[in-house]
Design a protein around this motif. Sequence first.
Motif, PDB file in Angstrom:
ATOM      1  N   PRO A 278       0.743  -1.264   0.060  1.00  0.00           N
ATOM      2  CA  PRO A 278      -0.018  -0.141  -0.095  1.00  0.00           C
ATOM      3  C   PRO A 278       0.784   1.022  -0.178  1.00  0.00           C
ATOM      4  N   ASP A 279       2.094   1.263   0.626  1.00  0.00           N
ATOM      5  CA  ASP A 279       2.886   2.459   0.506  1.00  0.00           C
ATOM      6  C   ASP A 279       3.653   2.427  -0.844  1.00  0.00           C
ATOM      7  N   GLU A 280       3.464   1.720  -1.717  1.00  0.00           N
ATOM      8  CA  GLU A 280       4.024   1.910  -3.056  1.00  0.00           C
ATOM      9  C   GLU A 280       2.986   2.496  -3.977  1.00  0.00           C
ATOM     10  N   ASN A 281       2.111   2.936  -3.681  1.00  0.00           N
ATOM     11  CA  ASN A 281       1.099   3.889  -4.361  1.00  0.00           C
ATOM     12  C   ASN A 281       1.294   5.387  -4.147  1.00  0.00           C
ATOM     13  N   LEU A 282       1.533   5.976  -5.095  1.00  0.00           N
ATOM     14  CA  LEU A 282       1.652   7.463  -5.184  1.00  0.00           C
ATOM     15  C   LEU A 282       0.482   7.871  -5.529  1.00  0.00           C
ATOM     16  N   ILE A 283      -0.486   8.646  -4.625  1.00  0.00           N
ATOM     17  CA  ILE A 283      -1.776   9.197  -4.906  1.00  0.00           C
ATOM     18  C   ILE A 283      -1.573  10.650  -4.731  1.00  0.00           C
ATOM     19  N   LEU A 284      -2.014  11.192  -5.921  1.00  0.00           N
ATOM     20  CA  LEU A 284      -1.794  12.861  -5.975  1.00  0.00           C
ATOM     21  C   LEU A 284      -3.194  13.438  -6.000  1.00  0.00           C
ATOM     22  N   LEU A 285      -3.387  14.518  -5.348  1.00  0.00           N
ATOM     23  CA  LEU A 285      -4.747  15.106  -5.229  1.00  0.00           C
ATOM     24  C   LEU A 285      -4.117  16.577  -5.739  1.00  0.00           C
ATOM     25  N   ASP A 286      -4.532  17.041  -6.777  1.00  0.00           N
ATOM     26  CA  ASP A 286      -4.168  18.237  -7.498  1.00  0.00           C
ATOM     27  C   ASP A 286      -2.663  18.250  -7.514  1.00  0.00           C
ATOM     28  N   GLY A 287      -1.935  17.309  -7.996  1.00  0.00           N
ATOM     29  CA  GLY A 287      -0.311  17.192  -7.744  1.00  0.00           C
ATOM     30  C   GLY A 287       0.294  17.044  -6.584  1.00  0.00           C
ATOM     31  N   VAL A 288      -0.229  17.028  -5.354  1.00  0.00           N
ATOM     32  CA  VAL A 288       0.244  16.642  -4.076  1.00  0.00           C
ATOM     33  C   VAL A 288      -0.232  15.448  -3.472  1.00  0.00           C
ATOM     34  N   PRO A 289       1.232  14.820  -2.961  1.00  0.00           N
ATOM     35  CA  PRO A 289       0.956  13.675  -2.390  1.00  0.00           C
ATOM     36  C   PRO A 289       0.001  13.448  -1.124  1.00  0.00           C
ATOM     37  N   VAL A 290      -0.599  12.397  -1.165  1.00  0.00           N
ATOM     38  CA  VAL A 290      -1.632  12.044   0.268  1.00  0.00           C
ATOM     39  C   VAL A 290      -1.122  11.069   0.897  1.00  0.00           C
ATOM     40  N   TYR A 291      -0.813  11.171   2.211  1.00  0.00           N
ATOM     41  CA  TYR A 291       0.125   9.938   2.531  1.00  0.00           C
ATOM     42  C   TYR A 291      -1.051   9.160   3.474  1.00  0.00           C
ATOM     43  N   ASN A 292      -2.091   9.504   4.104  1.00  0.00           N
ATOM     44  CA  ASN A 292      -3.129   8.755   4.782  1.00  0.00           C
ATOM     45  C   ASN A 292      -4.451   8.863   3.718  1.00  0.00           C
ATOM     46  N   VAL A 293      -4.606   8.051   3.012  1.00  0.00           N
ATOM     47  CA  VAL A 293      -5.724   7.935   2.272  1.00  0.00           C
ATOM     48  C   VAL A 293      -6.989   7.175   2.580  1.00  0.00           C
ATOM     49  N   ASN A 294      -6.911   6.911   3.960  1.00  0.00           N
ATOM     50  CA  ASN A 294      -8.224   6.237   4.538  1.00  0.00           C
ATOM     51  C   ASN A 294      -8.897   6.971   5.588  1.00  0.00           C
ATOM     52  N   HIS A 295     -10.185   6.559   5.951  1.00  0.00           N
ATOM     53  CA  HIS A 295     -10.912   6.902   7.001  1.00  0.00           C
ATOM     54  C   HIS A 295     -11.509   5.667   7.584  1.00  0.00           C
ATOM     55  N   MET A 296     -11.864   5.734   8.867  1.00  0.00           N
ATOM     56  CA  MET A 296     -12.397   4.457   9.629  1.00  0.00           C
ATOM     57  C   MET A 296     -11.638   3.056   9.337  1.00  0.00           C
ATOM     58  N   PHE A 297     -10.247   3.457   9.906  1.00  0.00           N
ATOM     59  CA  PHE A 297      -9.496   2.266   9.619  1.00  0.00           C
ATOM     60  C   PHE A 297      -9.255   1.562   8.257  1.00  0.00           C
ATOM     61  N   GLY A 298      -9.539   2.321   7.395  1.00  0.00           N
ATOM     62  CA  GLY A 298      -9.512   1.744   6.033  1.00  0.00           C
ATOM     63  C   GLY A 298     -10.619   1.348   5.252  1.00  0.00           C
ATOM     64  N   PHE A 299     -11.819   1.651   5.879  1.00  0.00           N
ATOM     65  CA  PHE A 299     -13.194   1.149   5.377  1.00  0.00           C
ATOM     66  C   PHE A 299     -13.478   2.203   4.481  1.00  0.00           C
ATOM     67  N   PHE A 300     -13.077   3.471   4.390  1.00  0.00           N
ATOM     68  CA  PHE A 300     -13.743   4.582   3.522  1.00  0.00           C
ATOM     69  C   PHE A 300     -12.345   5.442   3.029  1.00  0.00           C
ATOM     70  N   SER A 301     -12.368   5.946   1.880  1.00  0.00           N
ATOM     71  CA  SER A 301     -11.016   6.641   1.535  1.00  0.00           C
ATOM     72  C   SER A 301     -11.453   8.018   1.932  1.00  0.00           C
ATOM     73  N   VAL A 302     -10.499   8.988   1.798  1.00  0.00           N
ATOM     74  CA  VAL A 302     -10.621  10.380   1.965  1.00  0.00           C
ATOM     75  C   VAL A 302     -10.985  11.145   1.156  1.00  0.00           C
ATOM     76  N   PHE A 303     -11.202  10.736  -0.253  1.00  0.00           N
ATOM     77  CA  PHE A 303     -11.743  11.406  -1.344  1.00  0.00           C
ATOM     78  C   PHE A 303     -13.145  11.698  -1.414  1.00  0.00           C
ATOM     79  N   ASN A 304     -13.592  12.974  -1.300  1.00  0.00           N
ATOM     80  CA  ASN A 304     -15.128  12.942  -1.588  1.00  0.00           C
ATOM     81  C   ASN A 304     -15.265  13.188  -2.983  1.00  0.00           C
ATOM     82  N   ALA A 305     -16.033  12.229  -3.630  1.00  0.00           N
ATOM     83  CA  ALA A 305     -16.397  12.331  -5.204  1.00  0.00           C
ATOM     84  C   ALA A 305     -17.119  13.433  -5.801  1.00  0.00           C
TER      85      ALA A 305
END
Length: 815
Positions: free
Chosen positions: A171-198
Amino acid sequence: MKKINLIYTLFLFFSTYSLSQNYTISGHITDLKNGETLINSSVFENKSQKGSVSNSYGFYSLTIPKGNVNLIYSYVGFAQQNRIFKLTKDTVINIRLSESSELSEITVYANRKDLGVQGSQMSAIDVPISQIKSVPTLFGETDVLKALQLLPGVKAGTEGSAGFYVRGGGPDENLILLDGVPVYNVNHMFGFFSVFNADAVKNVTLYKGSFPARFGGRLSSVVDINMNDGNDHTYHGNVTVGLISSKINIEGPIINDKTTFNFSARRTYADILAQPLIHAALSNQPGMEKTTAGYYFYDVNAKLSHKFSDTDRLYLSVYTGDDVIYANIKQSSTSSDLGSQSIWLKMNWDWGNILTALRWNHIISNKLFMNTTAYYTRYEFLMGIGLNTENVVITPPSTTSASIDMGFHSGIEDYCAKVDFDYAPNPNHDIKFGANYINHTFRPGVTVAQITSTQQSMDTTIGDQNINSHEVVAYVEDNISLSTALKANVGLHYSTFIVQNQPYQSLEPRLSMRYLLNDKLSLKAGYASMSQYIHLLSNSNIELPTDLWVPVTKRIKPMTSQQVSVGVFYNLLNMLDLSVEAYYKTMDNLIEYKDGASFFGSSTSWEDKVNVGRGWAYGIEFLAQKTIGKTTGWIGYTWSKTERLFDRPGQLLNNGLIFPAKYDRTHDLSIVVSHKFSERFDAAATWVYSTGNAGTLALQNYAGTSIPNTNNASNGLYSIQNLTSVPFISARNNFRYDPTHRLDVGVNFHKKLKHGKRTWNISVYNAYNQLNPFLTTVKTNTTFDSTTGMYTQIKQLVQISIFPIIPSVSYTYKF
């Protein structure tokens, strides 16, 4: 005679130059309805058969010979526009495309020219946000990362979680960018939801291999997410109320056609609804004074954009989000003879991200585009637990008090400045180059304990010190048209990372090639060398806030990977994209915790708790994707193998033998379908199947008695007889969980109102109530045999499932 020949030669030269004189057409491509930039939209000139695509900011540049031209502008799901005119000079044309509500014979739809059959890029998938929103999910919460889990080459983590693993990586080998900025913690609720609001997202692209040179820093994937800019001439928004959360999105102009905003926010409210129940349950306890406890998460996305002129634009992007667990419980007891006692328990866990980016676009010339960015991103985990006691004695009068406070703090913080250029000298070259500098601060984890009483006090701090590091990156890539049939993306990515006065450098070549057999069929091949300077330490099956981000050190070297891939791509009837890809990937300097190691309970450095090894992954992926029309969706299948080997001296795991990775799964199949029946009703369904995850269990005892690995389908139990009290683990990940499969369905009922539109969504997660394994534990049953007078222990592996059928409902009002 020689003079005449010279004049004739010069005449031919200048005549040829004049006849072939080129001019550049440039501009921005946006959505007619809201002014949003259309990323990777297509510009094609019929006469010269030359084309281009718009960049991440909607800017395009196309240089073609002067004369009569027929330009075709197109984008997925939008009606094409034509511009026919005589080109006599450099020209700026800004285009606003309109959405097509129906698929008709006169409407031409374009696929992304950089990803589809025509493009040189492979191992990349663009998922329209409309498809992501239609995917049924847990509790009806639209989730960007859970939609990506359904794509070939991407494996989900534990049941219901938003974590994902790409082509054998962690899971740490995925570069997740939000408007070009790395997001280090991409999950809410211990991994059951992501932090990105569609509601805040405009575009999502997943790269699994053959990475363009502009990306780096991770081994396995890049998820490039772009936020909406905001409507430039009218105000719009929506409010959604669901079972566990509510969210709001508002966008509109501050200054028409110049300044826009987009704001989205989301919060769960289970803690608020549960407060009366918690208070009622605890209020019956004698002496209970304060009873507040709960859990919630929230996130906020905001974006401002301003257009100074046709050549200068400014963007400000902000995200903040947190998960919070809290408790505040106070209980007292009083005796008229002895006195009183009070106990006060306080707990607060808080973890989340903050990121902000300021970007300035400047068109230097009609062929050269510049974007400069300054950003800040931070992930932080704070944990605090406190226990206070107070005793008041009447005879003899005295008061004593004591308090125990413990805290844990970890995180990572980045400051970055970068500049990127897009240069289009002619239609055969699309060059991107740039550089950036990042200042990293790592907080690997500090535990603080304070004990205070009437008689004494103690203050102890255990853990690693902050680590500062510097990273410098430079890259160049060129998307080259070598001929009508042959196209290539050639790039070079350079990086240097300095930590603890130790420099590490990496020069990474990238190559992706396409050979066009005809307009609908192409062959592709790619190669990518990648390196990674940061690690995520985790010894849990689910993603916890206590997972630690740490850098390479003098002892721990950077992770590296080499990946090759080949594929066949076919477009059917301009509606369906088919692809088959095969890949082979090697990984070196991977780290895993030593057996029994953890970051808690020891002053030992994290470097002493991990071993270093290598791994490899290979597989075949199939994708059939339809992104336009009333029926959309995809079918994805992956056959793959992922293995690890830790056999270096002093770094042994599994006795130096090969073992499968935790999320090695041979088969993964996903089917995603959504259909629009009418303007008032649409439906979607998802069905997934996958081989079970690998796990480590004691399947033998020291005497060597084997445990039959046979499943009793009626109760999901594995019988183990004659097992001694001391288990023996023969190998890492020696146990395979049952296969998982699940059906999710959802329907939407729409209705136009006087001032907007309302939508009821009803969805069912795990529609046929399949009890998929979340974890397995050992259950011991002791029986007495009256005949022999002896006790017999029978141990069973019990499969635990936590997600049965879960219906949900939500209400959305759009205005």
